[in-house]
Design an enzyme around this catalytic site. Structure first.
Site, mmCIF file in Angstrom:
data_model
loop_
_atom_site.group_PDB
_atom_site.id
_atom_site.type_symbol
_atom_site.label_atom_id
_atom_site.label_comp_id
_atom_site.label_asym_id
_atom_site.label_seq_id
_atom_site.Cartn_x
_atom_site.Cartn_y
_atom_site.Cartn_z
ATOM 1 N N GLY A 186 33.087 46.581 43.924
ATOM 2 C CA GLY A 186 33.218 45.287 43.274
ATOM 3 C C GLY A 186 33.961 44.232 44.077
ATOM 4 N N TYR A 232 43.238 44.478 26.890
ATOM 5 C CA TYR A 232 42.851 43.851 28.172
ATOM 6 C C TYR A 232 43.431 42.437 28.260
ATOM 7 C CZ TYR A 232 39.942 42.881 32.299
ATOM 8 O OH TYR A 232 39.514 42.568 33.569
HETATM 9 N N1 LIG Z 1 34.062 42.381 36.741
HETATM 10 C C1 LIG Z 1 34.545 41.475 35.896
HETATM 11 O O1 LIG Z 1 33.823 40.928 35.043
HETATM 12 C C2 LIG Z 1 36.007 41.088 35.982
HETATM 13 C C3 LIG Z 1 36.426 39.909 35.341
HETATM 14 C C4 LIG Z 1 37.760 39.527 35.444
HETATM 15 C C5 LIG Z 1 38.651 40.298 36.160
HETATM 16 N N2 LIG Z 1 38.229 41.447 36.775
HETATM 17 C C6 LIG Z 1 39.202 42.224 37.523
HETATM 18 O O2 LIG Z 1 38.779 42.368 38.868
HETATM 19 C C7 LIG Z 1 39.429 43.504 39.443
HETATM 20 C C8 LIG Z 1 38.421 44.332 40.236
HETATM 21 O O3 LIG Z 1 37.508 44.935 39.318
HETATM 22 P P1 LIG Z 1 35.931 45.013 39.597
HETATM 23 O O4 LIG Z 1 35.291 44.192 38.540
HETATM 24 O O5 LIG Z 1 35.622 44.767 41.005
HETATM 25 O O6 LIG Z 1 35.668 46.534 39.166
HETATM 26 P P2 LIG Z 1 35.177 47.830 39.986
HETATM 27 O O7 LIG Z 1 35.267 48.942 39.003
HETATM 28 O O8 LIG Z 1 33.858 47.560 40.626
HETATM 29 O O9 LIG Z 1 36.290 48.008 41.111
HETATM 30 C C9 LIG Z 1 37.602 48.421 40.797
HETATM 31 C C10 LIG Z 1 38.092 49.387 41.857
HETATM 32 O O10 LIG Z 1 39.441 49.757 41.506
HETATM 33 C C11 LIG Z 1 39.585 51.142 41.763
HETATM 34 N N3 LIG Z 1 40.672 51.709 40.959
HETATM 35 C C12 LIG Z 1 40.687 51.973 39.634
HETATM 36 N N4 LIG Z 1 41.837 52.564 39.286
HETATM 37 C C13 LIG Z 1 42.576 52.664 40.420
HETATM 38 C C14 LIG Z 1 43.863 53.185 40.721
HETATM 39 N N5 LIG Z 1 44.632 53.772 39.787
HETATM 40 N N6 LIG Z 1 44.307 53.101 42.007
HETATM 41 C C15 LIG Z 1 43.536 52.552 42.971
HETATM 42 N N7 LIG Z 1 42.307 52.068 42.755
HETATM 43 C C16 LIG Z 1 41.831 52.118 41.486
HETATM 44 C C17 LIG Z 1 38.239 51.762 41.421
HETATM 45 O O11 LIG Z 1 38.063 53.033 42.059
HETATM 46 C C18 LIG Z 1 37.271 50.684 41.932
HETATM 47 O O12 LIG Z 1 36.875 50.949 43.270
HETATM 48 C C19 LIG Z 1 40.080 44.253 38.267
HETATM 49 O O13 LIG Z 1 41.475 43.991 38.246
HETATM 50 C C20 LIG Z 1 39.400 43.654 37.050
HETATM 51 O O14 LIG Z 1 40.195 43.750 35.887
HETATM 52 C C21 LIG Z 1 36.929 41.842 36.718
#
Ligand SMILES: NC(=O)c1ccc[n+]([C@@H]2O[C@H](COP(=O)([O-])OP(=O)(O)OC[C@H]3O[C@@H](n4cnc5c(N)ncnc54)[C@H](O)[C@@H]3O)[C@@H](O)[C@H]2O)c1
Length: 265
Positions: free
Chosen positions: A11, A148
């Site tokens: 991501g 969240y």
């Molecule tokens: N995708 C959305 O719609 C969205 C919107 C707003 C905010 N976010 C935020 O963006 C950030 C990235 O999320 P994403 O959407 O790319 O999701 P994703 O699941 O694709 O990537 C998240 C990554 O974090 C890693 N991870 C999870 N727990 C972990 C831990 N304990 N230690 C180390 N790594 C860990 C996972 O293995 C994964 O590779 C997050 O903080 C999420 O809350 C996402």
């Protein structure tokens, strides 16, 4: 620039790590799991400026290991991106205290641990920036997403505090607040409210915004030294409505709550 990114195997973290490395920065991508292998791209620390380490943001030992590696390999750090996060939420009575505890451990205390690990180094350098990936949910708070919303609001508050507190030391901090964008985030969802989780998964999957779109806006905001980065138009519009017209914002949230209530039956 020397940058450490957490959650860099998927991501937004992966998109950020690749984008920073592509422009020539030294990048330490960290995650619980290995990054995907790109066909035709050399793998391994010697072959690339994008190195991978296992780092669980819940482990102080892992943070200590990362800090030691950064000190030994680079002698300092310019950019810490606290990105790793998991999905959560659900109606109040369906979201257990275990879920609350888990999402705070990863999404807030992961940020706090990382910040505590690197603040002494950045203060001593008199430079550096910490970038915390929060969410639009940290600024506007839709019903059915209590844990969240609360954890991301805490990340926003901690980021602002960090920015104020470290400004006299020449160290900056930014909070990033995106709306829904396409990633694997919902794979991490746990908990009792499977119905609302499916709805949130749909919003993530059908978003027209990619992780790379968000990564580009984040890098631009960081380069400009912005402390609050709202990287996409839907998020900017939603936050602007709350600031400009609280009644209209409340009405919108209550309308969403009415739709959530229909799911009770
Ligand atoms: N995708 C959305 O719609 C969205 C919107 C707003 C905010 N976010 C935020 O963006 C950030 C990235 O999320 P994403 O959407 O790319 O999701 P994703 O699941 O694709 O990537 C998240 C990554 O974090 C890693 N991870 C999870 N727990 C972990 C831990 N304990 N230690 C180390 N790594 C860990 C996972 O293995 C994964 O590779 C997050 O903080 C999420 O809350 C996402």
């Amino acid at each position: 620039m020397r940058a450490l990114v957490t959650g860099a195997s998927s991501g937004l973290g992966l998109a950020l790590a690749r984008r920073l490395a592509a422009r020539g920065d030294q990048v330490l991508g960290t995650d619980l799991v290995e990054p995907p292998v790109e066909p035709g791209r050399p793998v391994g620390p010697a072959a690339t400026n994008l190195t991978h380490h296992r780092l669980d943001v819940r482990s102080e030992d892992d943070w200590e290991g990362a800090r030691t590696w950064v000190e030994d390999a680079w002698g300092g750090l310019d950019l810490l991106v606290n990105n790793a996060g998991v999905a959560g939420g659900g109606r109040i009575e369906l979201c257990s205290l275990e879920e609350w505890s888990w999402i705070f451990d990863v999404n807030l205390f992961g940020v706090v641990r990382g910040t505590r690990a690197f603040v002494p180094m950045m203060k001593a350098q008199g430079s550096g920036r910490i970038v915390n990936i929060a969410s639009l949910a940290g600024l506007v708070h839709p019903p059915g997403m209590g844990s969240y919303n609360a954890v991301k609001a805490a990340v926003v508050a901690f980021s602002e505090t960090t920015a104020h507190e470290l400004a006299p030391y020449g160290v900056g901090c930014s909070a990033v607040c995106p709306s829904y964008f396409r990633t694997n985030l919902m794979d991490s969802m746990r908990g009792g409210d499977t119905d609302l989780a499916a709805h949130m998964a749909h919003l993530v999957e059908k978003s027209s915004i990619s992780a790379d779109d968000i990564a580009a806006a984040v890098v631009d905001g960081v380069d400009r030294g912005h402390e609050l980065i709202i990287p996409d138009e839907p998020a900017r519009a939603a936050y602007a409505l709350k600031l400009a017209d609280r009644e209209a914002y409340d009405a919108q949230m209550r309308a969403t709550a009415a739709r959530v209530k229909e799911r009770d039956t």
